[in-house]
Enzyme design. Sequence first.
Site, PDB file in Angstrom:
ATOM      1  N   ARG A  28      -5.709  39.336  14.694  1.00  0.00           N
ATOM      2  CA  ARG A  28      -6.031  37.953  14.309  1.00  0.00           C
ATOM      3  C   ARG A  28      -6.531  37.159  15.522  1.00  0.00           C
ATOM      4  O   ARG A  28      -7.694  36.764  15.599  1.00  0.00           O
ATOM      5  CB  ARG A  28      -4.795  37.291  13.667  1.00  0.00           C
ATOM      6  CG  ARG A  28      -5.061  35.975  12.973  1.00  0.00           C
ATOM      7  CD  ARG A  28      -5.165  34.770  13.884  1.00  0.00           C
ATOM      8  NE  ARG A  28      -3.988  34.559  14.715  1.00  0.00           N
ATOM      9  CZ  ARG A  28      -3.936  33.675  15.696  1.00  0.00           C
ATOM     10  NH1 ARG A  28      -4.989  32.922  15.994  1.00  0.00           N
ATOM     11  NH2 ARG A  28      -2.842  33.540  16.437  1.00  0.00           N
ATOM     12  N   ASP A  29      -5.658  36.966  16.508  1.00  0.00           N
ATOM     13  CA  ASP A  29      -6.034  36.113  17.644  1.00  0.00           C
ATOM     14  C   ASP A  29      -7.148  36.775  18.450  1.00  0.00           C
ATOM     15  O   ASP A  29      -8.057  36.105  18.955  1.00  0.00           O
ATOM     16  CB  ASP A  29      -4.801  35.874  18.538  1.00  0.00           C
ATOM     17  CG  ASP A  29      -4.860  34.559  19.286  1.00  0.00           C
ATOM     18  OD1 ASP A  29      -5.947  33.977  19.377  1.00  0.00           O
ATOM     19  OD2 ASP A  29      -3.814  34.112  19.789  1.00  0.00           O
ATOM     20  N   HIS A  72       4.040  32.572  23.048  1.00  0.00           N
ATOM     21  CA  HIS A  72       2.672  33.055  22.787  1.00  0.00           C
ATOM     22  C   HIS A  72       1.818  32.647  23.986  1.00  0.00           C
ATOM     23  O   HIS A  72       1.264  31.555  24.033  1.00  0.00           O
ATOM     24  CB  HIS A  72       2.205  32.382  21.492  1.00  0.00           C
ATOM     25  CG  HIS A  72       0.824  32.710  21.044  1.00  0.00           C
ATOM     26  ND1 HIS A  72       0.564  33.547  19.978  1.00  0.00           N
ATOM     27  CD2 HIS A  72      -0.389  32.285  21.465  1.00  0.00           C
ATOM     28  CE1 HIS A  72      -0.742  33.616  19.775  1.00  0.00           C
ATOM     29  NE2 HIS A  72      -1.348  32.866  20.668  1.00  0.00           N
ATOM     30  N   HIS A  90      -1.314  33.012  26.509  1.00  0.00           N
ATOM     31  CA  HIS A  90      -2.638  33.539  26.855  1.00  0.00           C
ATOM     32  C   HIS A  90      -2.652  33.719  28.373  1.00  0.00           C
ATOM     33  O   HIS A  90      -1.997  32.977  29.108  1.00  0.00           O
ATOM     34  CB  HIS A  90      -3.732  32.589  26.363  1.00  0.00           C
ATOM     35  CG  HIS A  90      -3.931  32.671  24.871  1.00  0.00           C
ATOM     36  ND1 HIS A  90      -4.934  33.413  24.294  1.00  0.00           N
ATOM     37  CD2 HIS A  90      -3.232  32.140  23.837  1.00  0.00           C
ATOM     38  CE1 HIS A  90      -4.849  33.321  22.971  1.00  0.00           C
ATOM     39  NE2 HIS A  90      -3.818  32.551  22.666  1.00  0.00           N
ATOM     40  N   CYS A 129      -9.359  31.445  21.472  1.00  0.00           N
ATOM     41  CA  CYS A 129      -9.410  30.538  20.325  1.00  0.00           C
ATOM     42  C   CYS A 129     -10.816  29.965  20.278  1.00  0.00           C
ATOM     43  O   CYS A 129     -11.267  29.370  21.251  1.00  0.00           O
ATOM     44  CB  CYS A 129      -8.369  29.430  20.443  1.00  0.00           C
ATOM     45  SG  CYS A 129      -8.510  28.235  19.094  1.00  0.00           S
ATOM     46  N   ASN A 160      -4.762  37.088  25.026  1.00  0.00           N
ATOM     47  CA  ASN A 160      -3.303  36.955  25.039  1.00  0.00           C
ATOM     48  C   ASN A 160      -2.713  37.904  26.075  1.00  0.00           C
ATOM     49  O   ASN A 160      -3.381  38.838  26.540  1.00  0.00           O
ATOM     50  CB  ASN A 160      -2.730  37.370  23.677  1.00  0.00           C
ATOM     51  CG  ASN A 160      -3.123  36.428  22.569  1.00  0.00           C
ATOM     52  OD1 ASN A 160      -4.228  36.464  22.086  1.00  0.00           O
ATOM     53  ND2 ASN A 160      -2.207  35.569  22.182  1.00  0.00           N
TER      54      ASN A 160
HETATM   55  P1  HMG Z   1     -11.844  20.779   6.310  1.00  0.00           P
HETATM   56  O1  HMG Z   1     -13.323  20.910   6.390  1.00  0.00           O
HETATM   57  O2  HMG Z   1     -11.217  19.483   6.726  1.00  0.00           O
HETATM   58  O3  HMG Z   1     -11.353  21.187   4.839  1.00  0.00           O
HETATM   59  O4  HMG Z   1     -11.234  21.946   7.179  1.00  0.00           O
HETATM   60  P2  HMG Z   1     -11.178  20.292   3.562  1.00  0.00           P
HETATM   61  O5  HMG Z   1      -9.731  20.323   3.192  1.00  0.00           O
HETATM   62  O6  HMG Z   1     -11.855  18.981   3.731  1.00  0.00           O
HETATM   63  O7  HMG Z   1     -12.004  21.157   2.470  1.00  0.00           O
HETATM   64  C1  HMG Z   1     -13.428  21.266   2.550  1.00  0.00           C
HETATM   65  C2  HMG Z   1     -13.901  22.470   1.753  1.00  0.00           C
HETATM   66  O8  HMG Z   1     -13.424  23.657   2.364  1.00  0.00           O
HETATM   67  C3  HMG Z   1     -13.386  22.519   0.318  1.00  0.00           C
HETATM   68  O9  HMG Z   1     -14.414  23.144  -0.469  1.00  0.00           O
HETATM   69  C4  HMG Z   1     -12.211  23.469   0.373  1.00  0.00           C
HETATM   70  O10 HMG Z   1     -11.946  24.149  -0.830  1.00  0.00           O
HETATM   71  C5  HMG Z   1     -12.693  24.456   1.423  1.00  0.00           C
HETATM   72  P3  HMG Z   1     -15.361  22.245  -1.419  1.00  0.00           P
HETATM   73  O11 HMG Z   1     -14.404  21.556  -2.353  1.00  0.00           O
HETATM   74  O12 HMG Z   1     -16.056  21.295  -0.475  1.00  0.00           O
HETATM   75  O13 HMG Z   1     -16.242  23.270  -2.035  1.00  0.00           O
HETATM   76  N1  HMG Z   1     -11.539  25.010   2.127  1.00  0.00           N
HETATM   77  C6  HMG Z   1     -11.265  26.337   2.242  1.00  0.00           C
HETATM   78  N2  HMG Z   1     -11.905  27.440   1.820  1.00  0.00           N
HETATM   79  C7  HMG Z   1     -11.333  28.635   2.101  1.00  0.00           C
HETATM   80  N3  HMG Z   1     -10.144  28.741   2.751  1.00  0.00           N
HETATM   81  C8  HMG Z   1      -9.478  27.669   3.191  1.00  0.00           C
HETATM   82  C9  HMG Z   1     -10.057  26.398   2.937  1.00  0.00           C
HETATM   83  N4  HMG Z   1      -9.659  25.146   3.222  1.00  0.00           N
HETATM   84  C10 HMG Z   1     -10.547  24.332   2.728  1.00  0.00           C
HETATM   85  N5  HMG Z   1      -8.313  27.794   3.813  1.00  0.00           N
HETATM   86  C11 HMG Z   1      -9.430  23.459   7.755  1.00  0.00           C
HETATM   87  C12 HMG Z   1      -9.826  22.027   7.402  1.00  0.00           C
HETATM   88  C13 HMG Z   1      -8.003  23.451   8.223  1.00  0.00           C
HETATM   89  C14 HMG Z   1      -9.589  24.316   6.512  1.00  0.00           C
HETATM   90  C15 HMG Z   1     -10.390  23.958   8.880  1.00  0.00           C
HETATM   91  O14 HMG Z   1     -10.295  23.071   9.948  1.00  0.00           O
HETATM   92  C16 HMG Z   1     -10.049  25.352   9.362  1.00  0.00           C
HETATM   93  O15 HMG Z   1     -10.248  26.335   8.652  1.00  0.00           O
HETATM   94  N6  HMG Z   1      -9.523  25.458  10.619  1.00  0.00           N
HETATM   95  C17 HMG Z   1      -9.082  26.748  11.156  1.00  0.00           C
HETATM   96  C18 HMG Z   1      -9.353  26.834  12.637  1.00  0.00           C
HETATM   97  C19 HMG Z   1      -8.792  28.135  13.155  1.00  0.00           C
HETATM   98  O16 HMG Z   1      -8.586  29.088  12.432  1.00  0.00           O
HETATM   99  N7  HMG Z   1      -8.553  28.175  14.481  1.00  0.00           N
HETATM  100  C20 HMG Z   1      -8.018  29.355  15.131  1.00  0.00           C
HETATM  101  C21 HMG Z   1      -6.562  29.593  14.821  1.00  0.00           C
HETATM  102  S1  HMG Z   1      -5.472  28.582  15.798  1.00  0.00           S
HETATM  103  C22 HMG Z   1      -5.206  29.526  17.235  1.00  0.00           C
HETATM  104  O17 HMG Z   1      -5.895  30.477  17.482  1.00  0.00           O
HETATM  105  C23 HMG Z   1      -4.061  29.175  18.142  1.00  0.00           C
HETATM  106  C24 HMG Z   1      -2.886  30.151  18.033  1.00  0.00           C
HETATM  107  O18 HMG Z   1      -3.271  31.471  18.394  1.00  0.00           O
HETATM  108  C25 HMG Z   1      -1.725  29.709  18.943  1.00  0.00           C
HETATM  109  C26 HMG Z   1      -2.156  29.407  20.376  1.00  0.00           C
HETATM  110  O19 HMG Z   1      -2.822  30.227  21.017  1.00  0.00           O
HETATM  111  O20 HMG Z   1      -1.757  28.334  20.834  1.00  0.00           O
HETATM  112  C27 HMG Z   1      -2.334  30.203  16.594  1.00  0.00           C
HETATM  113 MG    MG Z   2      -3.434  32.196  20.470  1.00  0.00          MG
END
Ligand code: HMG
Ligand code: MG
Length: 312
Positions: free
Chosen positions: A27-28, A220, A222, A253, A262
């Site tokens: 995933r990450d 966690h 990095h 990320c 990581n």
């Molecule tokens: P948004 O654009 O604000 O979504 O995104 P919304 O709620 O306004 O919805 C807009 C449209 O998107 C809608 O469709 C929803 O149905 C669709 P429409 O009605 O316009 O046709 N939609 C989706 N479709 C599929 N799957 C979904 C989904 N949600 C909404 N889940 C959102 C908000 C949170 C979805 C967006 O910002 C997002 O996907 N962010 C993810 C970012 C991400 O994955 N980042 C990496 C992970 S975090 C990380 O790596 C850190 C970590 O490792 C820890 C660390 O290292 O510290 C965990």
């Molecule tokens: Mg991470």
Amino acid sequence: MTTRALPMTVSTQGLPAHVSIYEVGARDGLQNEKTVVPVAVKAEFLNRLADAGLTTLEATSFVHPKWVPQLADAAELLDLLERRDGVDYPVLVPNDRGLDRALESGVGHVAVFASATETFANKNLNRSLDDQFGMFEPVVTRARAAGLRVRAYVSMAFGDPWEGAVEPAQVATVGRRLMEMGCSQLSLGDTIGTGTPGHAEAVIDACVAASVPVDAIAVHFHDTYGQALANTLAALRRGVTTVDSSAGGLGGCPYAKSATGNLATEDLVWMLDGLGISHGANLDALVETSVWMAGQLGRPSPSRVVKALSGG
Ligand code: HMG
Ligand code: MG
């Protein structure tokens, strides 16, 4: 008889007897690749990691496919995967739509991912710091009602590329809110790798002071600045027993440009072996898997242990 180098096992006081490795490479790691890794390669990666003895494999994310196209094949991957008994395959879900998709794929464990800072909440979740909780609350409630386990991450728990150092008390406040919602584990994310061992202790202590049980805390790290293993040792001394790592040190990320890989699972396992701490993984099989994955990605693994043991 093995011919490879082995660390001498010398235990020391104040460390746990066992550490649970929470593997995040699929995933990450893969969310940050420039190109999309074929779904069959992802499935093979996860199957090989299970063969190597890892029992918690974060598989993918049900996030918006436009936000993270690298993981848009989440449902297909879960269909393809040989899901083994005794192996847990958690997935990231940010919102109700993500949970619906995860439930359709029959997952048993999900993770929400909050930010400790305002800027990153905005960039990663398109929400304010406060509004992120409104997005997660129904997810946690519904997931628990469906019998799922729920982990929570706090990203930018050490430093943030836009806001600088993050106060441990702020991390603890966010972490406590997530635990009060019903999450069972809190993973403290050093997203950009700026933490150092004393800082790791301070963040853990702040969370414990805010009533987060230490056995619910995971770390966690990095490895951007080479501190991940030192920080992990500091966390183990504080009583943490769950460590996130990624095979071969994959990771990053896409919404935090300064994030690199990581802590490498192989580097962690080498240290745990040297300390006589059990973990259940087979280092040779991990190295073999990371060398194979590096071949798929077309570049060598950054893990020191993978390099040393593969002669690379
Ligand atoms: P948004 O654009 O604000 O979504 O995104 P919304 O709620 O306004 O919805 C807009 C449209 O998107 C809608 O469709 C929803 O149905 C669709 P429409 O009605 O316009 O046709 N939609 C989706 N479709 C599929 N799957 C979904 C989904 N949600 C909404 N889940 C959102 C908000 C949170 C979805 C967006 O910002 C997002 O996907 N962010 C993810 C970012 C991400 O994955 N980042 C990496 C992970 S975090 C990380 O790596 C850190 C970590 O490792 C820890 C660390 O290292 O510290 C965990
Ligand atoms: Mg991470």
